[in-house]
Design a protein around this motif. Sequence first.
Motif, short mmCIF file in Angstrom:
data_model
loop_
_atom_site.label_atom_id
_atom_site.label_comp_id
_atom_site.label_asym_id
_atom_site.label_seq_id
_atom_site.Cartn_x
_atom_site.Cartn_y
_atom_site.Cartn_z
N ALA A 104 0.74 -1.32 -0.23
CA ALA A 104 -0.08 0.02 0.07
C ALA A 104 1.01 1.18 0.08
CB ALA A 104 -0.95 0.08 1.17
N LYS A 105 1.81 1.15 0.84
CA LYS A 105 2.78 2.38 0.84
C LYS A 105 3.37 2.48 -0.42
CE LYS A 105 4.36 2.91 5.53
NZ LYS A 105 5.46 2.84 6.57
N ALA A 106 3.78 1.31 -1.10
CA ALA A 106 4.67 1.44 -2.59
C ALA A 106 3.68 2.32 -3.64
CB ALA A 106 5.03 0.26 -2.68
N ALA A 107 2.50 1.76 -3.52
CA ALA A 107 1.38 2.20 -4.31
C ALA A 107 0.96 3.69 -4.14
CB ALA A 107 0.09 1.40 -4.31
N MET A 118 10.29 1.80 -11.79
CA MET A 118 9.82 1.57 -10.36
C MET A 118 8.52 0.98 -10.38
SD MET A 118 12.62 1.87 -8.71
CE MET A 118 11.75 1.80 -6.82
N ASN A 119 7.63 1.54 -11.51
CA ASN A 119 6.21 1.08 -11.79
C ASN A 119 6.09 -0.31 -12.31
OD1 ASN A 119 3.55 1.22 -12.14
ND2 ASN A 119 3.84 1.32 -14.31
N THR A 120 7.04 -0.72 -13.07
CA THR A 120 7.19 -1.74 -13.73
C THR A 120 7.48 -2.76 -12.72
OG1 THR A 120 7.89 -1.01 -15.80
CG2 THR A 120 8.24 -3.11 -15.40
N VAL A 121 8.72 -2.52 -11.85
CA VAL A 121 8.92 -3.75 -10.71
C VAL A 121 8.12 -3.93 -9.95
CG1 VAL A 121 11.37 -3.50 -11.37
CG2 VAL A 121 10.53 -2.07 -9.75
N TYR A 122 7.24 -2.75 -9.45
CA TYR A 122 6.24 -2.88 -8.31
C TYR A 122 5.26 -3.85 -8.58
CZ TYR A 122 1.91 -1.56 -6.24
OH TYR A 122 0.57 -1.62 -5.77
N HIS A 123 5.18 -4.15 -9.99
CA HIS A 123 4.20 -5.24 -10.31
C HIS A 123 4.55 -6.56 -10.32
CE1 HIS A 123 0.90 -2.18 -11.19
NE2 HIS A 123 1.87 -1.63 -12.20
N VAL A 124 5.80 -6.75 -9.81
CA VAL A 124 6.43 -8.10 -9.72
C VAL A 124 5.69 -8.47 -8.21
CG1 VAL A 124 8.61 -9.59 -8.84
CG2 VAL A 124 8.71 -7.76 -10.67
N GLY A 125 4.99 -7.85 -7.70
CA GLY A 125 4.34 -7.95 -6.21
C GLY A 125 3.16 -9.00 -6.43
N PHE A 126 2.73 -9.37 -7.91
CA PHE A 126 1.40 -9.97 -7.96
C PHE A 126 1.88 -11.36 -7.55
CE2 PHE A 126 3.57 -11.41 -11.88
CZ PHE A 126 2.98 -12.65 -12.12
N LEU A 127 3.19 -11.74 -7.34
CA LEU A 127 3.43 -13.28 -6.98
C LEU A 127 3.03 -13.38 -5.80
CD1 LEU A 127 7.28 -13.23 -8.07
CD2 LEU A 127 5.33 -14.32 -9.03
N THR A 128 2.66 -12.47 -4.74
CA THR A 128 1.95 -12.71 -3.52
C THR A 128 0.57 -13.22 -3.55
OG1 THR A 128 1.30 -10.49 -3.28
CG2 THR A 128 3.37 -11.11 -2.43
N GLU A 129 0.08 -13.12 -4.79
CA GLU A 129 -1.28 -13.43 -5.01
C GLU A 129 -1.41 -15.02 -5.54
OE1 GLU A 129 -2.99 -10.47 -7.92
OE2 GLU A 129 -2.40 -8.89 -6.31
N VAL A 130 -0.21 -15.22 -5.79
CA VAL A 130 -0.20 -16.64 -6.52
C VAL A 130 0.17 -17.87 -5.36
CG1 VAL A 130 1.15 -17.84 -8.31
CG2 VAL A 130 0.65 -15.63 -8.84
N GLN A 131 -0.59 -18.91 -5.61
CA GLN A 131 -0.01 -20.13 -4.63
C GLN A 131 1.14 -20.81 -5.21
OE1 GLN A 131 -3.30 -23.09 -4.88
NE2 GLN A 131 -4.98 -21.40 -4.38
#
Length: 709
Positions: free
Chosen positions: A10-13, A95-108
């Motif tokens: 949330a802070k990063a966004a 920085m915007n691009t690498v932020y989206h690597v965070g989608f991995l937290t939604e993956v099993q």
Amino acid sequence: MYPISVRLGAKAAQGLNDAQSVLDSLQLHLTKQQVNDVTKKVMEGTSHVLDYLGAVASAHPVAQMVVTVLTGVVNMELTRHENNAHIVVVHATMMNTVYHVGFLTEVQRTIEEDVNGKLHTIVGSMAKTIGEFGAFVDAYHTRWQKTYKVLFSAVHRKKLEHFSKTFEQHREELNEMRKTLTQLQLTTIIDNTSKILSRLQFLDQDMKAAEEFVRSNGGPDAVRQNPELVDKVAGMVHEKATAGMKETLSQGFEELLKNQTARYLKKLESVQDAVSASRVAILDRLNEGPHKLIEDRDLQSMWQSNQWKAIVKGRLLIEGLHEHYQRQFHTSSGRHEDAWTLQFFSRVMYHSAIGDAMDDDGSGYISVSEFNEFISARNSLNGWTNPQWFAFWACGWYNNNTWYHHRIKQTIQEIEQSVHSSTMPDRSQKSWLLVQDIVKSLKILVLVADVEDVTVTSGIPHQLRRLQEEYRTHEEIKIAKNLAHFGSHLTDRISIHCAVGDSRIELHVMPLLYLLMVHLRETVSKMVHSSYVEDADLIAMEELATSCIAVFVAFEDRMRELIRGWRSEGKDIDKQVDRYADGLFKKCYREANVYENAYESLRGGIFGEDHTMPRHLTPHGSRRSREQSVHVYEKAYESLRGETGSDDRTLSGHLTPPGSRHSSEQSVEELSRNMAALSERLKALEMQMSASPFGFDFLRRIVQMLFGW
């Protein structure tokens, strides 16, 4: 998803949203100060992304590739004093691009393992682009002169557009991967990068005129290959085209980038501080007691027995070391081989030197991290024990400094003698005069450290003399090897840190300057023997001189850092400067004008009298630095003065800065009034004295006594 990831995400966004707001509000034309302000805001906004990705990487190791390289790039960017608006825009896109690597937290985890190969390819490709972007930015800033910016402007624009599109492409790849795994679309945070890049312009009339001159003379490629035209372009932006500049321009930007990338990778090693998954382990050890954080087992027990916390006063630490080793040596059978070191723990005169070697911030207190870093540095010296390491820093380090001071002085005298006793043919006269000027200024600048020019040998234990020699050999081999990566051309503080293998310049400045002077002697000797100044030799002279400037500025900056800390602690600055690191900074602090003049002479000889140096090559206390700072405040004053309707009238003295144009005008008017008033008073005094029995002889004697006339 882990709760900490949610909070950091949330802070990063929010940080990226703030950065986007700043970029959207950018004006068409930007001043240098505005660019720096925008950079600061964008970097603040995007810095949370690193923390977020660190948390992501702890649960998803595939993300660590990006975190490692990104951390180095961002940390290097944070050290820069000056920036380019276009680079900042692309940095935000990255920085915007690498932020989206965070989608991995939604993956099993099981699903992630199924596509692990594909993920590695995408993330690895992204890490490669980040590294290439960092190398480009470093090459851009390393060649800071406006002449480079004018003649490489088209290449710079194409490169930035390429990186912007590549980062957007990586983002699309992540988007496709996320849709495949979670059926969700990535949210766009930073957008319209291309539009922002296309509308940004830097407000510099000299550069605009130079660009027009380049267009009217066949374009950048034609001008770059013509030394006379390069001289004219440099003159238009108030610079001097050095031999190195002409050589670099003729080779082209791609060759520059290729050469600079190897140096950049070396710099990247020194600033990479990858987020580690061992934070929890550190907290666990801290809960067991601060002593558990001490990495050396023997010293860990000492820390525990003294019941010290995570920070201890330097004096108490050294007293504790004395008791620890005294007890250890006396309980051993026979005389311990390190018993000779006890004299350096027992004598108070050495305590300050030992403490300063560990005390990074000069606070007088030693933290666990400072202690660990100091002890771990010993590991590079085979066979040295901890007591020997402490004894060396008690006395041996300063003895080595006196050794280096004598050799530096001797080397520069040999160079000076060679230069003044040799003549050159007419075709090399101009270059040879520059060489003479460089040597003259360097003679002062390289002796900035306050060290006694006496090598002490009597009374030094033979064991310590051996350690001194071993350490000198070790330092010279290490620094020479690192200098080879940079071609002895150091341009900023990071490259200096790489060269000496440490961020504390004061601990290594003497061997570094000595090796630079040895290189200088070899270069001058080559010119003298060939009786001609080759372009390559002149370039080597310019680069060595620039390295010495960078070392001097880093040395002075380090002193300013320490002074800020001492001032905040309410300490006596003069006393602290006199004692810290055996008074190494004393001459730089007390005789600043001497070194400032040498710096100005060297800067003017190489880069031109009117050239404005970048902050990382400008001493804090230099005349030019002060003039720039005063100019900023005077412009703000004049602007505010105009807004209040005071443009055409003179404000009273208490509302006028001493250095402003209006202040100068008032000063002349005030001086005229004072002179007129003084004249009237003298006339009245003459009349009084003519009626006095003492007369004018008495008045003359009074004036002589008061003013020495």
